[in-house]
Design a protein around this motif. Structure first.
Motif, PDB file in Angstrom:
ATOM      1  N   VAL A   1       0.842  -1.190   0.000  1.00  0.00           N
ATOM      2  CA  VAL A   1       0.000   0.000   0.000  1.00  0.00           C
ATOM      3  C   VAL A   1       0.877   1.239   0.000  1.00  0.00           C
ATOM      4  O   VAL A   1       1.774   1.370   0.832  1.00  0.00           O
ATOM      5  CB  VAL A   1      -0.942   0.017   1.211  1.00  0.00           C
ATOM      6  CG1 VAL A   1      -1.822   1.265   1.180  1.00  0.00           C
ATOM      7  CG2 VAL A   1      -1.814  -1.234   1.224  1.00  0.00           C
TER       8      VAL A   1
ATOM      9  N   ASP B   1      -4.279  -1.886  -8.034  1.00  0.00           N
ATOM     10  CA  ASP B   1      -5.563  -1.223  -7.917  1.00  0.00           C
ATOM     11  C   ASP B   1      -5.267   0.209  -7.515  1.00  0.00           C
ATOM     12  O   ASP B   1      -5.041   0.501  -6.341  1.00  0.00           O
ATOM     13  CB  ASP B   1      -6.447  -1.923  -6.890  1.00  0.00           C
ATOM     14  CG  ASP B   1      -7.842  -1.340  -6.821  1.00  0.00           C
ATOM     15  OD1 ASP B   1      -8.060  -0.215  -7.319  1.00  0.00           O
ATOM     16  OD2 ASP B   1      -8.733  -2.004  -6.263  1.00  0.00           O
TER      17      ASP B   1
ATOM     18  N   LYS C   1      -7.094   2.018  -4.755  1.00  0.00           N
ATOM     19  CA  LYS C   1      -6.705   1.653  -3.397  1.00  0.00           C
ATOM     20  C   LYS C   1      -5.234   1.912  -3.119  1.00  0.00           C
ATOM     21  O   LYS C   1      -4.747   1.564  -2.041  1.00  0.00           O
ATOM     22  CB  LYS C   1      -7.011   0.184  -3.134  1.00  0.00           C
ATOM     23  CG  LYS C   1      -8.485  -0.166  -3.206  1.00  0.00           C
ATOM     24  CD  LYS C   1      -8.705  -1.643  -2.920  1.00  0.00           C
ATOM     25  CE  LYS C   1     -10.176  -1.993  -2.952  1.00  0.00           C
ATOM     26  NZ  LYS C   1     -10.408  -3.434  -2.684  1.00  0.00           N
ATOM     27  N   ASN C   2      -4.524   2.490  -4.076  1.00  0.00           N
ATOM     28  CA  ASN C   2      -3.091   2.736  -3.936  1.00  0.00           C
ATOM     29  C   ASN C   2      -2.335   1.469  -3.558  1.00  0.00           C
ATOM     30  O   ASN C   2      -1.434   1.492  -2.714  1.00  0.00           O
ATOM     31  CB  ASN C   2      -2.825   3.827  -2.902  1.00  0.00           C
ATOM     32  CG  ASN C   2      -2.872   5.217  -3.487  1.00  0.00           C
ATOM     33  OD1 ASN C   2      -3.469   5.449  -4.536  1.00  0.00           O
ATOM     34  ND2 ASN C   2      -2.246   6.166  -2.806  1.00  0.00           N
ATOM     35  N   THR C   3      -2.671   0.374  -4.197  1.00  0.00           N
ATOM     36  CA  THR C   3      -2.134  -0.916  -3.800  1.00  0.00           C
ATOM     37  C   THR C   3      -1.636  -1.703  -5.004  1.00  0.00           C
ATOM     38  O   THR C   3      -2.279  -1.716  -6.058  1.00  0.00           O
ATOM     39  CB  THR C   3      -3.197  -1.740  -3.065  1.00  0.00           C
ATOM     40  OG1 THR C   3      -3.668  -1.003  -1.930  1.00  0.00           O
ATOM     41  CG2 THR C   3      -2.622  -3.061  -2.586  1.00  0.00           C
TER      42      THR C   3
END
Length: 124
Positions: free
Chosen positions: A23, A73, A76-78
């Motif tokens: 993240v 994603d 979602k900053n992931t």
């Protein structure tokens, strides 16, 4: 500056699966190509996989191709690393990284930001 926080490591049996997550902080995560690296004791850091900021292009090392899949994603900053059919030789500390400059093949990007690392152990 980008800060990366990893999760998802652990111990699994050979043939099992794990999903690593990374993240990122910041507003513009989609601008950064991201990658996964790993390092086993006594060995140099090894490139595993990379993905462009948009998610449009993926790169996987030959040693993991067909077993591991990188994805992201941006909402979602992931970034993720799905690891299937794990082998004992996959045992290592895994690091995610973000690249300020991501031109060319993913292994050659300029990775400026690194996660803290997470241990993945695969038992036989």
């Amino acid at each position: 500056q980008v800060q990366l926080v990893q999760s998802g490591g652990g111990v699994v049996q050979a043939g099992g699966s794990l999903r690593l997550s990374c993240v990122a902080s910041g507003r513009t995560f989609s601008r950064y190509g991201t990658g996964w690296f790993r390092q086993a004791p006594g060995k140099e850091r090894e490139f595993v996989a990379a993905i462009t900021g948009s998610g449009g292009r993926l790169y996987h090392a030959d040693s993991v191709k067909g077993r591991f899949t990188i994805s992201r994603d941006n909402a979602k900053n992931t970034v993720y690393l799905q690891m299937n059919a794990l082998k004992p030789e996959d045992t290592a500390v895994y690091y995610c990284a973000a690249a300020s400059f991501s031109s060319g093949w993913g292994m050659n990007w300029e990775y400026d930001y690194w996660g803290q690392g997470t241990q993945v152990t695969v038992s036989s």
